[in-house]
Design an enzyme around this catalytic site. Structure first.
Site, PDB file in Angstrom:
ATOM      1  N   GLU A  48      -8.739  -1.574 -13.732  1.00 39.64           N
ATOM      2  CA  GLU A  48     -10.141  -1.347 -13.377  1.00 39.64           C
ATOM      3  C   GLU A  48     -10.498   0.125 -13.276  1.00 39.64           C
ATOM      4  O   GLU A  48      -9.646   0.968 -13.006  1.00 39.64           O
ATOM      5  CB  GLU A  48     -10.402  -1.927 -11.982  1.00 39.64           C
ATOM      6  CG  GLU A  48     -10.320  -3.402 -11.909  1.00 39.64           C
ATOM      7  CD  GLU A  48     -10.137  -3.864 -10.472  1.00 39.64           C
ATOM      8  OE1 GLU A  48     -10.889  -3.432  -9.589  1.00 39.64           O
ATOM      9  OE2 GLU A  48      -9.208  -4.659 -10.261  1.00 39.64           O
ATOM     10  N   CYS A  83     -13.647   6.679 -11.189  1.00 38.53           N
ATOM     11  CA  CYS A  83     -12.419   6.349 -10.464  1.00 38.53           C
ATOM     12  C   CYS A  83     -11.550   5.580 -11.447  1.00 38.53           C
ATOM     13  O   CYS A  83     -11.961   4.551 -11.966  1.00 38.53           O
ATOM     14  CB  CYS A  83     -12.783   5.499  -9.244  1.00 38.53           C
ATOM     15  SG  CYS A  83     -11.356   4.784  -8.426  1.00 38.53           S
ATOM     16  N   CYS A 137       0.928  -1.978  -8.526  1.00 39.08           N
ATOM     17  CA  CYS A 137       1.451  -0.877  -7.713  1.00 39.08           C
ATOM     18  C   CYS A 137       2.625  -1.411  -6.907  1.00 39.08           C
ATOM     19  O   CYS A 137       2.663  -2.595  -6.573  1.00 39.08           O
ATOM     20  CB  CYS A 137       0.338  -0.401  -6.767  1.00 39.08           C
ATOM     21  SG  CYS A 137       0.816   0.981  -5.701  1.00 39.08           S
ATOM     22  N   CYS A 147       1.023  -1.463   0.324  1.00 43.89           N
ATOM     23  CA  CYS A 147       0.111  -1.281   1.467  1.00 43.89           C
ATOM     24  C   CYS A 147      -0.567  -2.616   1.797  1.00 43.89           C
ATOM     25  O   CYS A 147      -1.061  -3.310   0.903  1.00 43.89           O
ATOM     26  CB  CYS A 147      -0.941  -0.224   1.159  1.00 43.89           C
ATOM     27  SG  CYS A 147      -0.222   1.390   0.822  1.00 43.89           S
ATOM     28  N   CYS A 164      -4.319  -3.479   0.677  1.00 47.48           N
ATOM     29  CA  CYS A 164      -4.722  -3.164  -0.699  1.00 47.48           C
ATOM     30  C   CYS A 164      -4.450  -4.317  -1.652  1.00 47.48           C
ATOM     31  O   CYS A 164      -3.372  -4.919  -1.622  1.00 47.48           O
ATOM     32  CB  CYS A 164      -3.978  -1.916  -1.160  1.00 47.48           C
ATOM     33  SG  CYS A 164      -4.443  -1.401  -2.820  1.00 47.48           S
ATOM     34  N   GLY A 182      -2.711   1.693  -8.616  1.00 51.13           N
ATOM     35  CA  GLY A 182      -1.522   2.508  -8.866  1.00 51.13           C
ATOM     36  C   GLY A 182      -1.360   3.663  -7.913  1.00 51.13           C
ATOM     37  O   GLY A 182      -2.315   4.088  -7.269  1.00 51.13           O
ATOM     38  N   GLU A 183      -0.126   4.141  -7.830  1.00 49.63           N
ATOM     39  CA  GLU A 183       0.179   5.328  -7.034  1.00 49.63           C
ATOM     40  C   GLU A 183       0.461   6.461  -8.033  1.00 49.63           C
ATOM     41  O   GLU A 183       1.504   6.459  -8.697  1.00 49.63           O
ATOM     42  CB  GLU A 183       1.390   5.040  -6.120  1.00 49.63           C
ATOM     43  CG  GLU A 183       2.035   6.257  -5.479  1.00 49.63           C
ATOM     44  CD  GLU A 183       1.059   7.228  -4.819  1.00 49.63           C
ATOM     45  OE1 GLU A 183       0.207   6.812  -4.024  1.00 49.63           O
ATOM     46  OE2 GLU A 183       1.148   8.442  -5.124  1.00 49.63           O
ATOM     47  N   SER A 243      -5.316  10.971  -5.411  1.00 52.18           N
ATOM     48  CA  SER A 243      -5.084  10.329  -4.116  1.00 52.18           C
ATOM     49  C   SER A 243      -3.682   9.732  -4.075  1.00 52.18           C
ATOM     50  O   SER A 243      -3.273   9.031  -4.992  1.00 52.18           O
ATOM     51  CB  SER A 243      -6.132   9.232  -3.911  1.00 52.18           C
ATOM     52  OG  SER A 243      -5.962   8.617  -2.664  1.00 52.18           O
ATOM     53  N   LEU A 291      -3.813   8.394   4.680  1.00 54.98           N
ATOM     54  CA  LEU A 291      -3.037   8.467   5.920  1.00 54.98           C
ATOM     55  C   LEU A 291      -3.142   7.150   6.689  1.00 54.98           C
ATOM     56  O   LEU A 291      -2.146   6.518   6.992  1.00 54.98           O
ATOM     57  CB  LEU A 291      -3.546   9.648   6.758  1.00 54.98           C
ATOM     58  CG  LEU A 291      -2.568  10.268   7.728  1.00 54.98           C
ATOM     59  CD1 LEU A 291      -1.304  10.720   7.026  1.00 54.98           C
ATOM     60  CD2 LEU A 291      -3.217  11.439   8.462  1.00 54.98           C
ATOM     61  N   HIS A 292      -4.360   6.762   7.032  1.00 62.27           N
ATOM     62  CA  HIS A 292      -4.645   5.456   7.650  1.00 62.27           C
ATOM     63  C   HIS A 292      -3.928   5.176   8.970  1.00 62.27           C
ATOM     64  O   HIS A 292      -3.825   4.010   9.381  1.00 62.27           O
ATOM     65  CB  HIS A 292      -4.358   4.307   6.674  1.00 62.27           C
ATOM     66  CG  HIS A 292      -4.977   4.459   5.315  1.00 62.27           C
ATOM     67  ND1 HIS A 292      -6.229   5.008   5.114  1.00 62.27           N
ATOM     68  CD2 HIS A 292      -4.510   4.144   4.070  1.00 62.27           C
ATOM     69  CE1 HIS A 292      -6.492   4.994   3.821  1.00 62.27           C
ATOM     70  NE2 HIS A 292      -5.485   4.504   3.166  1.00 62.27           N
ATOM     71  N   ASN A 343     -12.553  -2.533   2.988  1.00 68.56           N
ATOM     72  CA  ASN A 343     -13.141  -3.522   2.110  1.00 68.56           C
ATOM     73  C   ASN A 343     -12.225  -4.733   2.225  1.00 68.56           C
ATOM     74  O   ASN A 343     -11.101  -4.703   1.715  1.00 68.56           O
ATOM     75  CB  ASN A 343     -13.128  -2.955   0.687  1.00 68.56           C
ATOM     76  CG  ASN A 343     -14.279  -3.450  -0.122  1.00 68.56           C
ATOM     77  OD1 ASN A 343     -14.654  -4.606  -0.030  1.00 68.56           O
ATOM     78  ND2 ASN A 343     -14.812  -2.566  -0.934  1.00 68.56           N
ATOM     79  N   CYS A 395     -10.116  -1.677  -4.569  1.00 64.76           N
ATOM     80  CA  CYS A 395      -9.009  -1.508  -5.505  1.00 64.76           C
ATOM     81  C   CYS A 395      -8.300  -2.800  -5.880  1.00 64.76           C
ATOM     82  O   CYS A 395      -7.715  -3.446  -5.024  1.00 64.76           O
ATOM     83  CB  CYS A 395      -7.927  -0.632  -4.877  1.00 64.76           C
ATOM     84  SG  CYS A 395      -8.526   0.894  -4.238  1.00 64.76           S
TER      85      CYS A 395
HETATM   86  N1  SAH Z   1      -2.140   4.874  -4.387  1.00 64.56           N
HETATM   87  C1  SAH Z   1      -3.111   5.904  -4.110  1.00 64.56           C
HETATM   88  C2  SAH Z   1      -4.456   5.717  -4.766  1.00 64.56           C
HETATM   89  C3  SAH Z   1      -5.091   4.347  -4.802  1.00 64.56           C
HETATM   90  S1  SAH Z   1      -6.104   3.688  -3.556  1.00 64.56           S
HETATM   91  C4  SAH Z   1      -3.260   6.106  -2.625  1.00 64.56           C
HETATM   92  O1  SAH Z   1      -2.576   5.406  -1.857  1.00 64.56           O
HETATM   93  O2  SAH Z   1      -3.979   6.993  -2.212  1.00 64.56           O
HETATM   94  C5  SAH Z   1      -7.425   4.718  -3.153  1.00 64.56           C
HETATM   95  C6  SAH Z   1      -7.768   4.622  -1.676  1.00 64.56           C
HETATM   96  O3  SAH Z   1      -8.345   3.351  -1.287  1.00 64.56           O
HETATM   97  C7  SAH Z   1      -6.555   4.824  -0.786  1.00 64.56           C
HETATM   98  O4  SAH Z   1      -6.878   5.646   0.288  1.00 64.56           O
HETATM   99  C8  SAH Z   1      -6.272   3.405  -0.330  1.00 64.56           C
HETATM  100  O5  SAH Z   1      -5.485   3.403   0.823  1.00 64.56           O
HETATM  101  C9  SAH Z   1      -7.670   2.862  -0.146  1.00 64.56           C
HETATM  102  N2  SAH Z   1      -7.767   1.409  -0.108  1.00 64.56           N
HETATM  103  C10 SAH Z   1      -6.996   0.487  -0.725  1.00 64.56           C
HETATM  104  N3  SAH Z   1      -7.410  -0.756  -0.436  1.00 64.56           N
HETATM  105  C11 SAH Z   1      -8.468  -0.635   0.358  1.00 64.56           C
HETATM  106  C12 SAH Z   1      -9.335  -1.567   1.001  1.00 64.56           C
HETATM  107  N4  SAH Z   1      -9.164  -2.864   0.868  1.00 64.56           N
HETATM  108  N5  SAH Z   1     -10.340  -1.078   1.754  1.00 64.56           N
HETATM  109  C13 SAH Z   1     -10.523   0.252   1.895  1.00 64.56           C
HETATM  110  N6  SAH Z   1      -9.748   1.188   1.325  1.00 64.56           N
HETATM  111  C14 SAH Z   1      -8.710   0.742   0.570  1.00 64.56           C
END
Ligand code: SAH
Length: 342
Positions: free
Chosen positions: A84, A97, A104, A108, A111, A156-157, A188, A212-213, A287, A330
């Site tokens: 996507e 984006c 991936c 996480c 995600c 993806g990372e 990112s 970071l989260h 989300n 994502c």
């Molecule tokens: N792998 C990379 C880039 C992909 S995700 C990374 O970890 O940064 C891009 C951003 O969206 C990241 O900050 C990820 O943690 C966040 N993200 C993923 N799923 C999400 C969701 N369901 N709601 C909000 N943010 C989300």
């Protein structure tokens, strides 16, 4: 695949295949204007057949247009894989984006991209293809770009696919090609520390964004398995190194998860970690992913968290959400398509 090549490499490819160097430049131009091989009028039928195997075959499979003008794209590759991308229009320019891997392996918990693990890395040319297809689809050319900014925040990372991602960054920012400045590109990452040092040492100057989260390691391990490998302290140290090398302010992403990391005490804790460091914190409303049981905090709570960070002296904003009516976060859209839901 020919989209992986620089202009010089394309000339060499032409010569190695018995063509004059200028043919290489013609192929390069055709690829950068996102023409399919059948559309390239400067090449003879015979030559097209010869090139067909190496010529890029990625395409836009589906397109969803949101009420707010955001466009969600699904790209397909000849091996049947799909990824996507999201195209967002802002006052200062248009941001794409894009995805760096199919799936991936970071795992996480919030995600959708990682639900089925990593399928495969994308090549540099396959990342470039996403940019070129969207540029053309929005009436852009190489000289008059409609895609002006990039964020590597699709599935993806990026730092888990370091070689191809850095090759892509060189291709997409090259003056020979579409020439998108690294200043307009954000990468990112969930924080693969050694690769942050590599990125700085290899001379890149993209904006580094860290997912970071969490405000401490224990909390981070709950939602992000990568936290078992790298401590927040090590990530911040690597970010400082990146800042010293590039002068680029670091952006930290903090997705608020209800009852997990959204206490105002967490904002204070985060404030202490980042104090005095030139950075910005993006608060992201979760989300919700239906396969996961994590819940979003309210918009008001997001603002309260952001305010608490500001009080600690940390610059912070709540990210506005775009395209909510067209497939969510994502990897969600890809999963829906694979299941035949849309
Ligand atoms: N792998 C990379 C880039 C992909 S995700 C990374 O970890 O940064 C891009 C951003 O969206 C990241 O900050 C990820 O943690 C966040 N993200 C993923 N799923 C999400 C969701 N369901 N709601 C909000 N943010 C989300």
């Amino acid at each position: 695949m020919l989209a992986d090549l620089t202009k010089k490499e394309m000339e060499d490819y032409a010569v190695a295949n018995g063509m004059p160097a200028f043919r290489g430049r013609q192929i390069f131009d055709a690829i950068y204007s996102a023409q399919s091989i059948d559309e390239v009028s400067v090449l003879s039928k015979n030559l097209k057949e010869k090139l067909r195997q190496d010529y890029p075959e990625y395409k836009i499979l589906r397109k969803f247009i949101s009420k707010d003008g955001t466009i969600k794209y699904v790209f397909s590759f000849p091996d049947g894989n799909i990824v996507e991308g999201v195209f967002m229009k802002y006052k200062y320019g248009n941001t794409l984006c894009l995805s760096t891997q199919v799936g991936c392996r970071m795992g996480c918990k919030f995600c959708a991209s990682t639900l089925k693990g990593l399928i495969r890395n994308l090549s540099a040319g396959e990342m470039l293809g996403q940019v070129l297809l969207v540029n053309r689809d929005n009436g852009g050319t190489v000289k008059d770009r409609k895609v002006t900014n990039l964020v590597l925040m699709g599935s993806g990372e990026p730092l888990d696919n370091y070689a191809e991602v850095t090759k892509f960054l060189r291709l997409v920012s090259s003056a020979d090609g579409i020439n998108i400045s690294q200043r307009n590109i954000s990468l990112s990452t969930c924080g693969l520390v050694p690769k942050i040092y590599s990125l700085a040492d290899d001379g890149f100057s993209v904006t580094l964004t860290i997912s970071l989260h969490a405000s401490n390691d224990e909390m981070r391990r709950v939602s992000m398995p990568v936290a078992n490998s790298y401590k927040i302290e090590e990530i911040v140290k690597a970010c400082k190194y990146y800042f010293e090398k590039t002068g680029r302010r670091i952006v930290f992403e903090y997705t608020l998860l209800k009852g997990v990391n959204d206490n105002l005490e967490n904002a204070k804790e985060l404030g202490k970690i980042l104090k005095g460091f030139p950075c910005h914190v993006n608060i992201i409303p979760l989300n919700e992913v239906k396969e996961r049981n994590l819940k979003a905090t309210t918009r008001a709570e997001c603002y309260a968290f952001s305010k608490a960070l500001e009080k600690e002296g940390i610059s912070s904003t709540v990210r506005r959400t775009l395209g909510e009516d067209i497939g969510g976060a994502c990897g969600q859209l890809r999963n829906q398509i694979l299941k035949g839901e849309v």
